[in-house]
Design a protein around this motif. Structure first.
Motif, PDB file in Angstrom:
ATOM      1  N   PRO A 188       0.804  -1.239   0.000  1.00  0.00           N
ATOM      2  CA  PRO A 188       0.000   0.000   0.000  1.00  0.00           C
ATOM      3  C   PRO A 188       0.835   1.287   0.000  1.00  0.00           C
ATOM      4  CG  PRO A 188      -0.979  -1.595   1.479  1.00  0.00           C
ATOM      5  CD  PRO A 188       0.334  -2.185   1.024  1.00  0.00           C
ATOM      6  N   GLU A 189       1.875   1.359   0.816  1.00  0.00           N
ATOM      7  CA  GLU A 189       2.698   2.577   0.834  1.00  0.00           C
ATOM      8  C   GLU A 189       3.454   2.743  -0.478  1.00  0.00           C
ATOM      9  OE1 GLU A 189       2.942   5.143   2.974  1.00  0.00           O
ATOM     10  OE2 GLU A 189       1.361   4.262   4.177  1.00  0.00           O
ATOM     11  N   GLN A 190       3.868   1.641  -1.091  1.00  0.00           N
ATOM     12  CA  GLN A 190       4.525   1.724  -2.392  1.00  0.00           C
ATOM     13  C   GLN A 190       3.554   2.218  -3.451  1.00  0.00           C
ATOM     14  OE1 GLN A 190       5.935  -2.340  -2.589  1.00  0.00           O
ATOM     15  NE2 GLN A 190       8.050  -1.672  -2.227  1.00  0.00           N
ATOM     16  N   THR A 191       2.307   1.823  -3.333  1.00  0.00           N
ATOM     17  CA  THR A 191       1.279   2.300  -4.264  1.00  0.00           C
ATOM     18  C   THR A 191       1.105   3.807  -4.125  1.00  0.00           C
ATOM     19  OG1 THR A 191       0.155   0.166  -4.183  1.00  0.00           O
ATOM     20  CG2 THR A 191      -1.131   2.032  -4.975  1.00  0.00           C
ATOM     21  N   ARG A 192       1.149   4.317  -2.894  1.00  0.00           N
ATOM     22  CA  ARG A 192       1.078   5.773  -2.680  1.00  0.00           C
ATOM     23  C   ARG A 192       2.248   6.466  -3.363  1.00  0.00           C
ATOM     24  NH1 ARG A 192       1.213   7.358   3.141  1.00  0.00           N
ATOM     25  NH2 ARG A 192       0.845   9.422   2.289  1.00  0.00           N
ATOM     26  N   ILE A 193       3.427   5.875  -3.253  1.00  0.00           N
ATOM     27  CA  ILE A 193       4.611   6.447  -3.898  1.00  0.00           C
ATOM     28  C   ILE A 193       4.421   6.445  -5.409  1.00  0.00           C
ATOM     29  CG2 ILE A 193       7.055   6.042  -4.407  1.00  0.00           C
ATOM     30  CD1 ILE A 193       7.349   5.062  -1.503  1.00  0.00           C
ATOM     31  N   LEU A 194       3.967   5.332  -5.955  1.00  0.00           N
ATOM     32  CA  LEU A 194       3.787   5.226  -7.402  1.00  0.00           C
ATOM     33  C   LEU A 194       2.780   6.255  -7.920  1.00  0.00           C
ATOM     34  CD1 LEU A 194       3.869   1.357  -7.797  1.00  0.00           C
ATOM     35  CD2 LEU A 194       5.623   2.985  -8.538  1.00  0.00           C
ATOM     36  N   ARG A 195       1.718   6.507  -7.155  1.00  0.00           N
ATOM     37  CA  ARG A 195       0.738   7.520  -7.572  1.00  0.00           C
ATOM     38  C   ARG A 195       1.382   8.907  -7.633  1.00  0.00           C
ATOM     39  NH1 ARG A 195      -3.095   6.016  -3.439  1.00  0.00           N
ATOM     40  NH2 ARG A 195      -3.799   3.978  -4.043  1.00  0.00           N
ATOM     41  N   ARG A 196       2.217   9.224  -6.653  1.00  0.00           N
ATOM     42  CA  ARG A 196       2.884  10.526  -6.627  1.00  0.00           C
ATOM     43  C   ARG A 196       3.936  10.643  -7.717  1.00  0.00           C
ATOM     44  NH1 ARG A 196       0.707  14.640  -3.497  1.00  0.00           N
ATOM     45  NH2 ARG A 196      -0.316  13.674  -1.737  1.00  0.00           N
ATOM     46  N   CYS A 197       4.427   9.496  -8.184  1.00  0.00           N
ATOM     47  CA  CYS A 197       5.478   9.482  -9.203  1.00  0.00           C
ATOM     48  C   CYS A 197       4.924   9.382 -10.611  1.00  0.00           C
ATOM     49  CB  CYS A 197       6.439   8.319  -8.958  1.00  0.00           C
ATOM     50  SG  CYS A 197       7.404   8.470  -7.461  1.00  0.00           S
ATOM     51  N   ALA A 198       3.627   9.591 -10.779  1.00  0.00           N
ATOM     52  CA  ALA A 198       3.057   9.569 -12.127  1.00  0.00           C
ATOM     53  C   ALA A 198       3.738  10.619 -12.990  1.00  0.00           C
ATOM     54  CB  ALA A 198       1.553   9.789 -12.069  1.00  0.00           C
ATOM     55  N   ARG A 199       4.106  11.728 -12.366  1.00  0.00           N
ATOM     56  CA  ARG A 199       4.923  12.767 -12.999  1.00  0.00           C
ATOM     57  C   ARG A 199       6.251  12.790 -12.265  1.00  0.00           C
ATOM     58  NH1 ARG A 199       0.894  17.843 -13.998  1.00  0.00           N
ATOM     59  NH2 ARG A 199      -0.604  16.703 -15.257  1.00  0.00           N
ATOM     60  N   PRO A 200       7.315  13.194 -12.925  1.00  0.00           N
ATOM     61  CA  PRO A 200       8.622  13.221 -12.251  1.00  0.00           C
ATOM     62  C   PRO A 200       8.579  14.048 -10.963  1.00  0.00           C
ATOM     63  CG  PRO A 200       8.880  13.613 -14.598  1.00  0.00           C
ATOM     64  CD  PRO A 200       7.405  13.630 -14.317  1.00  0.00           C
ATOM     65  N   VAL A 201       9.188  13.506  -9.921  1.00  0.00           N
ATOM     66  CA  VAL A 201       9.208  14.175  -8.626  1.00  0.00           C
ATOM     67  C   VAL A 201      10.560  13.916  -7.960  1.00  0.00           C
ATOM     68  CG1 VAL A 201       8.104  12.228  -7.435  1.00  0.00           C
ATOM     69  CG2 VAL A 201       7.942  14.500  -6.462  1.00  0.00           C
ATOM     70  N   ALA A 202      11.078  14.913  -7.257  1.00  0.00           N
ATOM     71  CA  ALA A 202      12.339  14.766  -6.540  1.00  0.00           C
ATOM     72  C   ALA A 202      12.115  13.932  -5.283  1.00  0.00           C
ATOM     73  CB  ALA A 202      12.903  16.129  -6.166  1.00  0.00           C
ATOM     74  N   VAL A 203      13.137  13.209  -4.879  1.00  0.00           N
ATOM     75  CA  VAL A 203      13.054  12.335  -3.711  1.00  0.00           C
ATOM     76  C   VAL A 203      12.671  13.139  -2.463  1.00  0.00           C
ATOM     77  CG1 VAL A 203      14.383  10.799  -2.206  1.00  0.00           C
ATOM     78  CG2 VAL A 203      14.635  10.628  -4.679  1.00  0.00           C
ATOM     79  N   ALA A 204      13.290  14.284  -2.255  1.00  0.00           N
ATOM     80  CA  ALA A 204      12.987  15.101  -1.077  1.00  0.00           C
ATOM     81  C   ALA A 204      11.525  15.567  -1.089  1.00  0.00           C
ATOM     82  CB  ALA A 204      13.924  16.302  -1.016  1.00  0.00           C
ATOM     83  N   GLU A 205      11.033  15.936  -2.252  1.00  0.00           N
ATOM     84  CA  GLU A 205       9.642  16.371  -2.366  1.00  0.00           C
ATOM     85  C   GLU A 205       8.697  15.220  -2.058  1.00  0.00           C
ATOM     86  OE1 GLU A 205       6.637  18.512  -5.565  1.00  0.00           O
ATOM     87  OE2 GLU A 205       8.684  18.076  -6.150  1.00  0.00           O
ATOM     88  N   LEU A 206       9.039  14.047  -2.533  1.00  0.00           N
ATOM     89  CA  LEU A 206       8.233  12.858  -2.288  1.00  0.00           C
ATOM     90  C   LEU A 206       8.141  12.560  -0.792  1.00  0.00           C
ATOM     91  CD1 LEU A 206       6.687  10.641  -3.788  1.00  0.00           C
ATOM     92  CD2 LEU A 206       8.816   9.372  -3.935  1.00  0.00           C
TER      93      LEU A 206
END
Length: 119
Positions: free
Chosen positions: A49-67
């Motif tokens: 589930p937490e990885q799915t949250r990450i994947l949703r936020r990464c649909a567009r390029p995002v910096a690690v710190a922002e994530l």
């Protein structure tokens, strides 16, 4: 746990990483850009589930710190989870673009100065 944890996250961060404290890879810096692979590879394991949250936020390029800030998770946890996602082929990671140190171009500096003067 912070106040936001009481309303949302019920799992402590160390449980999200399986108790691991170090990533399996050293690919990530604060400004590394990550993007979800779309479509996901057929043989990729089903994300947690937490990885799915990450994947949703990464649909567009995002910096690690922002994530880490968006998901309200410690940087170390995000990096461990991103390492897992990268190894599973579910994300791509782009290191920051390194700029070679060189003397500034005087013509460019002049144009910037002129533009600022017109403001």
């Amino acid at each position: 746990m912070s106040g936001s944890d009481a309303a949302g996250r019920l799992v402590r961060p160390f449980a999200l990483t399986g108790g691991r404290t170090r990533p399996s890879r050293a690919d990530f810096t604060l400004i590394t850009t990550v993007t979800a692979v779309d479509p996901a590879p057929e043989r990729a394991p089903r994300p947690q589930p937490e990885q799915t949250r990450i994947l949703r936020r990464c649909a567009r390029p995002v910096a690690v710190a922002e994530l880490a800030a968006l998901l309200d998770l410690p940087m170390s946890v995000i990096v461990i989870m991103l390492s897992d996602l990268l190894e599973a082929g579910l994300i791509t990671a782009r290191p920051p673009h390194h700029v070679s140190p060189r003397a500034p171009r005087m013509d460019l500096l002049q144009k910037v100065r002129d533009g600022l003067g017109r403001l």
